[in-house]
Design an enzyme around this catalytic site. Structure first.
Site, PDB file in Angstrom:
ATOM      1  N   CYS A   2       0.554  -1.001   0.271  1.00  0.00           N
ATOM      2  CA  CYS A   2       0.236   0.043   0.254  1.00  0.00           C
ATOM      3  C   CYS A   2       0.752   1.539  -0.101  1.00  0.00           C
ATOM      4  O   CYS A   2       1.996   1.088   0.621  1.00  0.00           O
ATOM      5  CB  CYS A   2      -0.807   0.267   1.253  1.00  0.00           C
ATOM      6  SG  CYS A   2      -2.380  -1.576   1.318  1.00  0.00           S
ATOM      7  N   ARG A  27       3.579  -0.503  -4.638  1.00  0.00           N
ATOM      8  CA  ARG A  27       2.715  -0.754  -4.014  1.00  0.00           C
ATOM      9  C   ARG A  27       1.261  -1.840  -3.950  1.00  0.00           C
ATOM     10  O   ARG A  27       1.450  -2.227  -2.988  1.00  0.00           O
ATOM     11  CB  ARG A  27       2.927  -0.289  -2.657  1.00  0.00           C
ATOM     12  CG  ARG A  27       4.762   0.857  -2.727  1.00  0.00           C
ATOM     13  CD  ARG A  27       4.321   2.120  -1.643  1.00  0.00           C
ATOM     14  NE  ARG A  27       5.157   2.435  -0.923  1.00  0.00           N
ATOM     15  CZ  ARG A  27       5.800   1.897   0.159  1.00  0.00           C
ATOM     16  NH1 ARG A  27       5.486   1.121   1.429  1.00  0.00           N
ATOM     17  NH2 ARG A  27       7.348   1.704   0.503  1.00  0.00           N
ATOM     18  N   TRP A  74      -3.071  -2.993  -1.482  1.00  0.00           N
ATOM     19  CA  TRP A  74      -2.286  -4.121  -1.365  1.00  0.00           C
ATOM     20  C   TRP A  74      -3.160  -5.267  -0.269  1.00  0.00           C
ATOM     21  O   TRP A  74      -3.415  -4.569   0.149  1.00  0.00           O
ATOM     22  CB  TRP A  74      -1.180  -4.484  -1.515  1.00  0.00           C
ATOM     23  CG  TRP A  74      -0.668  -5.347  -1.903  1.00  0.00           C
ATOM     24  CD1 TRP A  74      -0.431  -6.368  -3.495  1.00  0.00           C
ATOM     25  CD2 TRP A  74      -0.573  -6.553  -0.842  1.00  0.00           C
ATOM     26  NE1 TRP A  74      -0.013  -7.813  -3.167  1.00  0.00           N
ATOM     27  CE2 TRP A  74      -0.545  -8.003  -1.719  1.00  0.00           C
ATOM     28  CE3 TRP A  74      -0.826  -6.664   0.207  1.00  0.00           C
ATOM     29  CZ2 TRP A  74      -0.020  -9.117  -1.583  1.00  0.00           C
ATOM     30  CZ3 TRP A  74      -0.792  -8.266   1.295  1.00  0.00           C
ATOM     31  CH2 TRP A  74      -0.210  -9.578  -0.347  1.00  0.00           C
ATOM     32  N   ASN A  98      -1.248   2.048   5.379  1.00  0.00           N
ATOM     33  CA  ASN A  98      -0.091   0.536   5.079  1.00  0.00           C
ATOM     34  C   ASN A  98       0.261   0.014   5.529  1.00  0.00           C
ATOM     35  O   ASN A  98       0.696   0.335   7.519  1.00  0.00           O
ATOM     36  CB  ASN A  98       0.630   1.763   3.929  1.00  0.00           C
ATOM     37  CG  ASN A  98       2.449   0.653   4.308  1.00  0.00           C
ATOM     38  OD1 ASN A  98       2.112  -0.366   3.618  1.00  0.00           O
ATOM     39  ND2 ASN A  98       3.557   0.659   4.472  1.00  0.00           N
ATOM     40  N   GLY A  99      -0.269  -1.173   6.218  1.00  0.00           N
ATOM     41  CA  GLY A  99       0.633  -1.731   7.226  1.00  0.00           C
ATOM     42  C   GLY A  99      -0.896  -2.903   7.804  1.00  0.00           C
ATOM     43  O   GLY A  99      -1.881  -3.147   7.033  1.00  0.00           O
ATOM     44  N   GLU A 479      15.635 -18.557  -9.806  1.00  0.00           N
ATOM     45  CA  GLU A 479      14.852 -17.852  -9.957  1.00  0.00           C
ATOM     46  C   GLU A 479      14.468 -17.633 -11.639  1.00  0.00           C
ATOM     47  O   GLU A 479      13.262 -16.446 -11.299  1.00  0.00           O
ATOM     48  CB  GLU A 479      16.871 -16.744 -10.118  1.00  0.00           C
ATOM     49  CG  GLU A 479      16.162 -15.400 -10.734  1.00  0.00           C
ATOM     50  CD  GLU A 479      15.539 -14.003  -9.816  1.00  0.00           C
ATOM     51  OE1 GLU A 479      14.764 -14.501  -8.928  1.00  0.00           O
ATOM     52  OE2 GLU A 479      15.030 -13.431 -10.466  1.00  0.00           O
ATOM     53  N   LYS A 483      10.270 -16.144 -11.803  1.00  0.00           N
ATOM     54  CA  LYS A 483      10.243 -14.694 -12.495  1.00  0.00           C
ATOM     55  C   LYS A 483       9.053 -15.444 -13.646  1.00  0.00           C
ATOM     56  O   LYS A 483       8.482 -14.377 -13.313  1.00  0.00           O
ATOM     57  CB  LYS A 483      11.317 -14.632 -13.360  1.00  0.00           C
ATOM     58  CG  LYS A 483      12.537 -13.605 -13.611  1.00  0.00           C
ATOM     59  CD  LYS A 483      12.444 -12.028 -12.856  1.00  0.00           C
ATOM     60  CE  LYS A 483      12.097 -12.590 -11.740  1.00  0.00           C
ATOM     61  NZ  LYS A 483      13.235 -11.570 -10.331  1.00  0.00           N
ATOM     62  N   GLU A 486       5.862 -15.202 -11.822  1.00  0.00           N
ATOM     63  CA  GLU A 486       5.312 -13.921 -11.357  1.00  0.00           C
ATOM     64  C   GLU A 486       4.846 -13.014 -12.531  1.00  0.00           C
ATOM     65  O   GLU A 486       3.044 -12.622 -11.950  1.00  0.00           O
ATOM     66  CB  GLU A 486       6.496 -13.268 -10.782  1.00  0.00           C
ATOM     67  CG  GLU A 486       6.324 -13.382 -10.060  1.00  0.00           C
ATOM     68  CD  GLU A 486       8.023 -12.261  -8.899  1.00  0.00           C
ATOM     69  OE1 GLU A 486       9.116 -12.065 -10.114  1.00  0.00           O
ATOM     70  OE2 GLU A 486       8.074 -11.260  -8.889  1.00  0.00           O
ATOM     71  N   HIS A 502      15.412 -37.960  -7.227  1.00  0.00           N
ATOM     72  CA  HIS A 502      14.701 -38.531  -6.028  1.00  0.00           C
ATOM     73  C   HIS A 502      13.367 -37.993  -6.183  1.00  0.00           C
ATOM     74  O   HIS A 502      12.495 -38.018  -4.627  1.00  0.00           O
ATOM     75  CB  HIS A 502      15.768 -37.894  -5.249  1.00  0.00           C
ATOM     76  CG  HIS A 502      16.826 -37.818  -4.889  1.00  0.00           C
ATOM     77  ND1 HIS A 502      17.749 -39.432  -4.674  1.00  0.00           N
ATOM     78  CD2 HIS A 502      17.906 -37.203  -5.468  1.00  0.00           C
ATOM     79  CE1 HIS A 502      19.426 -39.267  -4.989  1.00  0.00           C
ATOM     80  NE2 HIS A 502      18.949 -38.252  -5.760  1.00  0.00           N
ATOM     81  N   LYS A 602       5.485  -4.493  -5.454  1.00  0.00           N
ATOM     82  CA  LYS A 602       6.808  -4.281  -5.267  1.00  0.00           C
ATOM     83  C   LYS A 602       7.381  -4.396  -3.838  1.00  0.00           C
ATOM     84  O   LYS A 602       8.561  -4.842  -3.697  1.00  0.00           O
ATOM     85  CB  LYS A 602       7.649  -3.123  -6.532  1.00  0.00           C
ATOM     86  CG  LYS A 602       8.590  -2.669  -6.177  1.00  0.00           C
ATOM     87  CD  LYS A 602       9.128  -3.833  -7.597  1.00  0.00           C
ATOM     88  CE  LYS A 602      11.116  -3.446  -7.961  1.00  0.00           C
ATOM     89  NZ  LYS A 602      11.045  -4.650  -8.708  1.00  0.00           N
TER      90      LYS A 602
END
Ligand code: M6R
Length: 607
Positions: A2, A27, A74, A98-99, A479, A483, A486, A502, A602
């Site tokens: 946020c 955000r 968010w 925010n939080g 990674e 990517k 996402e 395995h 982000k």
């Protein structure tokens, strides 16, 4: 997550708030809203989805007033609906947050018992309602907001606007960052200084537990104990290019393309004038006094740490523990003597990483951070903050920040090897000279883009994709898979190549593409054996390698992408580029929102 913003200005606030929110949209983009005071009346507009929906709404239903607060959300508590969108208003007060207010359930009961009713599913509405209760009991706006603050548990950055008060914003932070901007006869507040960049470069950062009373001409800050506090006013160098795509279709494309340049700048920054040594900013770090490293981060930054573990252990002989911050912070791991703690974060505000850092304060032999935002909380709370100099990264999927993190971590590992006497000066100079040549090699890799885009168009048809790598390529496989999922929403998983048999090999059939990252290095033959095991089960292998690797091990592969050869130690940085391009073009082929993928933000400032 946020983003919050506030303005006490001399012009209409709504367009200023929307512009600032645009800079905070990284955000979160579940909803956006603003509230203003005009002729003493508090009013608000809110819209679900991206900021553009709020802008459209304001065209038809404008909001006047020169004092205002804004929010880009968010969602944590409650679905992304208009009702749950901030600002939340209760009578004479509007709040952006925010939080997470962790004790909101208890407070909700208390507020309900006082006869107030809720209209949202959010934790934030409790803040507005409590303040209204205190105001109705006779407290002034600031005293009421302060009393509310004293009741809150959790993490928050808050800004309050009040009916009848067009020269007042009350703001507070605990666990989430907040910056105050100083204008000429104007005052601003924002989740970060970049949100305020077009308005001012004169910034005061609130410390943990601070609250602030803003008017157009004054700023009063109090610390967590309620005492007046002096926080420095800083002139901030802000990256004005932040919302410019530089001719690219997406920020992510721009950020991928920038890598040779920003990596070159990061290398130069840490090289001594003669190019023969790695130089750290003061107070520096002497690895001869360190026996062990603990590295902690989240997401992509965590994979940068996993890569660095190989470097620190193989090149410098230092044992390294790597942890995901959200696990580390609650596990209470012992920190042995002479252990340095190293935190990696693009934003420098990731809540879990910051909490992990605080856990290590007073226990570790030094707190080092590798960050992109030098003014961030993680940087400010470290003994030594090492900037990665990637420049502002807007794309939610991290690209240039990852490779700049790797670059700085590799240079740190080389310095560690030198400090500990395990790398002779001549060998160090050789490694550094290969590193200096890296930007040129990266440019060659970027020239493979058209070829990669063609392969990606075919990958886009897959439901599941596996990534395999050995040694330094294993974290890169992780990674690459992150990517891809996402931004393309294709299910992707990564395994260390040797681990496949395995269990995960059961997943292989002709519908599952397998991306094998395998430069022609010391482990290449073993990677080829694992690739053969996959192909023997009809697996469709996309091999990313160099010319020698393609010649020696490429037979039978479905597709091959050839990269230039380089010093094996540099391959994680080089091979990151095709992994990023593959994800980018797969997402383009699928038509997803590359820069703002669903459900993500982000900067992750909540747990
Ligand atoms: O700002 P940070 O580097 O601390 O962020 C950590 C992760 O949230 C971040 O890397 C995330 O995984 C990215 N979206 C990856 O592309």
């Amino acid at each position: 997550m946020c983003g919050i913003v506030g303005v006490l200005g001399d012009h209409e606030a709504a367009p200023i708030l929307v512009e600032a929110l645009k800079r905070l949209e990284y955000r979160g983009y579940d909803s956006a809203g603003i509230a203003t005071v005009h002729d003493g009346i508090l009013d608000r507009r809110r819209a679900v989805g991206k900021l553009v929906n709020l802008s459209d709404l304001l065209v038809h239903d404008s909001l006047r007033g020169k004092a205002g607060i804004g929010h880009t959300r968010w969602a944590t508590h409650g679905a992304p609906t208009v009702v749950n969108a901030h600002p939340h208003q209760a009578g004479p007060v509007a709040v952006v947050h925010n939080g997470i207010i962790e004790n909101f359930r208890d407070l909700r009961q208390e507020v309900a018992a006082a006869g107030m009713s809720f209209v949202t599913e959010t934790d934030t509405e409790t803040v507005a309602l409590l303040t209204q209760i205190y105001m109705e009991a006779g407290l002034g706006p600031v005293a009421a907001a302060r009393k509310t603050l004293s009741r809150l548990e959790g993490a928050f950055a808050l800004a309050f606007l009040f009916q009848g008060e067009d020269d007042l914003i009350f703001a507070a932070r605990k666990g989430s960052p907040l910056a105050i901007g100083h204008g000429d006869g104007e005052m601003y507040v924002g989740s970060d200084a970049i949100a305020l960049a077009p308005l001012t470069d004169r910034i005061t950062y609130l410390d943990e537990g601070d609250s602030a009373v803003l008017t157009r001409t004054s700023l009063e800050i109090r610390n967590a104990d309620g005492d007046l506090a002096n926080r420095p006013l800083k002139q901030i160098q802000l990256d004005q290019a932040r919302i410019d795509k530089g001719g690219h279709k997406h920020f992510m494309a721009k950020e991928i393309a920038e890598q040779p340049t920003v990596i070159g700048e990061a290398i130069d920054h840490y090289l001594s004038r003669d190019g023969a040594r790695v130089v750290l900013p003061e107070p520096g770090l002497d690895f001869a006094k360190i026996d062990r490293l603990t590295m902690v981060a989240c997401g992509t930054a965590y994979y940068a740490c996993v890569t660095a573990k190989y470097w620190f252990e193989q090149v410098a002989g230092i044992p390294v523990d790597v942890d995901i911050a959200s696990e580390f912070r609650y596990r209470e791991p012992p920190i042995p003597a002479r252990t340095a703690a190293l935190f990696v974060s693009q934003s420098g505000e990731t809540a879990d990483t910051l909490a992990a850092l605080r856990y290590c304060q007073g226990k570790a032999a030094g707190i080092v951070s590798v960050v992109n935002v030098p003014e961030s909380s993680i940087a400010r709370e470290s003994d030594l903050a090492l900037p990665i100099l990637a420049g502002t990264e807007i794309g939610v999927a991290s690209t240039k920040a990852f490779t700049c993190q790797l670059t700085v971590l590799l240079m740190l590992a080389l310095k560690a090897a030198s400090d500990r006497g395990v790398l002779e000066d001549a060998a160090l100079a050789d490694r550094l000279s290969a590193l200096r040549a890296l930007p040129g090699v990266l440019n060659v890799a970027l020239e493979r883009e058209t070829e990669i885009a063609e392969v990606a168009a075919r990958l886009a048809e897959a439901r599941d994709i596996l990534f395999l790598g050995r040694g330094l390529m294993y974290p890169l496989a992780l990674e690459g898979a992150l990517k891809l999922k996402e931004i393309s929403y294709i299910h992707a998983e990564a395994y260390a190549s040797g681990e496949l048999k395995h269990g995960p090999i059961a997943l292989i059939d002709k519908s599952v593409p397998i991306v094998v990252l395998a430069p022609r290095d010391a482990l290449f033959d073993k990677s080829v054996s694992n690739m053969q095991e996959v192909m023997a089960r009809n697996g469709k292998v996309l091999l990313i390698t160099d010319a020698a690797g393609a010649k020696e091990g490429g037979e039978g592969a479905w597709q091959i992408i050839r990269l230039p050869a380089t010093d094996p130690i540099l391959t994680p940085i080089l091979y990151a580029l095709p992994a990023q391009l593959l994800a980018y073009h797969t997402a383009i082929a699928k038509g997803t929102d590359v820069d703002q993928p669903r459900n993500l933000a982000k900067s992750v400032t909540v747990e």
